[in-house]
Design an enzyme around this catalytic site. Structure first.
Site, PDB file in Angstrom:
ATOM      1  CD  GLU A 147      -3.169   0.666   0.372  1.00 24.22           C
ATOM      2  OE1 GLU A 147      -2.664   1.459  -0.436  1.00 24.22           O
ATOM      3  OE2 GLU A 147      -4.370   0.685   0.672  1.00 24.22           O
ATOM      4  CG  ASP A 148      -0.906   4.716  -1.681  1.00 24.09           C
ATOM      5  OD1 ASP A 148      -1.634   4.013  -0.937  1.00 24.09           O
ATOM      6  OD2 ASP A 148      -1.382   5.554  -2.465  1.00 24.09           O
ATOM      7  CG  ASP A 162      -6.224   8.665   5.740  1.00 28.22           C
ATOM      8  OD1 ASP A 162      -5.890   9.123   6.835  1.00 28.22           O
ATOM      9  OD2 ASP A 162      -6.961   9.282   4.956  1.00 28.22           O
ATOM     10  CG  PHE A 185      -4.141  15.082   0.680  1.00 27.79           C
ATOM     11  CD1 PHE A 185      -4.996  14.002   0.859  1.00 27.79           C
ATOM     12  CD2 PHE A 185      -3.661  15.359  -0.589  1.00 27.79           C
ATOM     13  CE1 PHE A 185      -5.370  13.212  -0.214  1.00 27.79           C
ATOM     14  CE2 PHE A 185      -4.036  14.571  -1.676  1.00 27.79           C
ATOM     15  CZ  PHE A 185      -4.892  13.501  -1.483  1.00 27.79           C
ATOM     16  NE  ARG A 201      -1.956   8.196  -9.888  1.00 27.37           N
ATOM     17  CZ  ARG A 201      -2.701   7.790  -8.854  1.00 27.37           C
ATOM     18  NH1 ARG A 201      -2.134   7.384  -7.755  1.00 27.37           N
ATOM     19  NH2 ARG A 201      -4.015   7.780  -8.937  1.00 27.37           N
TER      20      ARG A 201
HETATM   21  P1  IMP Z   1      -7.910   4.598   3.959  1.00 27.65           P
HETATM   22  O1  IMP Z   1      -8.956   3.639   3.524  1.00 27.65           O
HETATM   23  O2  IMP Z   1      -8.531   5.796   4.613  1.00 27.65           O
HETATM   24  O3  IMP Z   1      -6.837   3.984   4.813  1.00 27.65           O
HETATM   25  O4  IMP Z   1      -7.276   5.207   2.643  1.00 27.65           O
HETATM   26  C1  IMP Z   1      -6.241   4.625   1.960  1.00 27.65           C
HETATM   27  C2  IMP Z   1      -6.109   5.217   0.568  1.00 27.65           C
HETATM   28  O5  IMP Z   1      -6.498   6.598   0.527  1.00 27.65           O
HETATM   29  C3  IMP Z   1      -4.662   5.208   0.145  1.00 27.65           C
HETATM   30  O6  IMP Z   1      -4.325   4.001  -0.483  1.00 27.65           O
HETATM   31  C4  IMP Z   1      -4.599   6.391  -0.792  1.00 27.65           C
HETATM   32  O7  IMP Z   1      -4.964   6.013  -2.094  1.00 27.65           O
HETATM   33  C5  IMP Z   1      -5.617   7.356  -0.268  1.00 27.65           C
HETATM   34  N1  IMP Z   1      -5.001   8.390   0.581  1.00 27.65           N
HETATM   35  C6  IMP Z   1      -5.121   8.561   1.918  1.00 27.65           C
HETATM   36  N2  IMP Z   1      -4.405   9.601   2.353  1.00 27.65           N
HETATM   37  C7  IMP Z   1      -3.799  10.115   1.257  1.00 27.65           C
HETATM   38  C8  IMP Z   1      -2.883  11.214   1.061  1.00 27.65           C
HETATM   39  O8  IMP Z   1      -2.461  11.932   1.979  1.00 27.65           O
HETATM   40  N3  IMP Z   1      -2.476  11.413  -0.226  1.00 27.65           N
HETATM   41  C9  IMP Z   1      -2.878  10.643  -1.266  1.00 27.65           C
HETATM   42  N4  IMP Z   1      -3.719   9.620  -1.115  1.00 27.65           N
HETATM   43  C10 IMP Z   1      -4.181   9.349   0.137  1.00 27.65           C
END
Ligand code: IMP
Length: 181
Positions: free
Chosen positions: A100-101, A104, A153, A166
């Site tokens: 995963e990148d 959050d 963010f 990206r």
């Molecule tokens: P989660 O389900 O809230 O954990 O979100 C995960 C996904 O949200 C990541 O794989 C990203 O694609 C996107 N995401 C969450 N925070 C950021 C950020 O700060 N920048 C870019 N993408 C984000």
């Protein structure tokens, strides 16, 4: 300098810091998974740059596959998680490492893990480049973390804002007026 750099207010993690940490993660995972031929499952599209570097720092045989889920529109979380592209490989009895990148709220990952567990893999672990731990809504295990970051963010190194940025080689925070659109 790439012209989109002008939209970045500040660099949070430099290219060199990223490469050093990803190299360490590659070595660590190679040691932990020796003889297990893991399958690296990258979550599209944000994790592709991380995957490409990480796998080249790994010294054991691996296979790769991709999963695409949708949960965000712009930078606002919609809370809706859908599989847009499923795996091509059968993961039964395989050692899966989800790449995963950023984690959050954890909602995306928790949905993915729940879905993949029904396919009877030998084991699932998670490797995330970034962890925004303070934002967590559901408890998900993240086995390998590149960097823990504050609640901001971020873009670059695979991560986008409305599909842009990206290709930045570092991780940065956008100028406020760009996020406000
Ligand atoms: P989660 O389900 O809230 O954990 O979100 C995960 C996904 O949200 C990541 O794989 C990203 O694609 C996107 N995401 C969450 N925070 C950021 C950020 O700060 N920048 C870019 N993408 C984000």
């Amino acid at each position: 300098m790439i012209s989109i750099c002008r939209d970045v207010e500040r660099v949070l993690i430099s290219e060199e810091e990223i490469q050093n940490r990803v190299r360490e993660l590659g070595r660590q995972i190679s040691g932990d998974y020796r003889g297990k031929r893991p399958i690296l499952v990258a979550v599209l599209r944000g994790a592709i740059v991380f995957l490409c570097d990480l796998m080249r720092y790994m010294s054991i045989p691996v296979t790769v596959d991709f999963l695409s889920v949708s949960s965000y529109s712009g930078h606002i979380q919609t809370g809706v998680v859908r599989i847009l592209k499923d795996l091509d490989e059968n993961i039964e009895k395989r050692y899966v490492i989800l790449i995963e990148d950023i984690v959050d709220t954890g909602l995306t990952l928790s949905y993915i893990i729940k879905t993949l567990k029904t396919r009877n893999p030998a084991h699932i672990s998670v490797c995330a480049l970034l962890d925004k731990r303070s934002r967590r809504v559901v408890d998900v295990p993240v086995d390998y973390v590149g960097f823990e970051i504050p609640d901001e963010f971020v873009v670059g190194y695979g991560m986008d804002y409305n599909q842009k940025y990206r290709n930045l080689p570092f991780i940065g925070v956008l100028r406020r007026e760009i996020l406000q659109g």
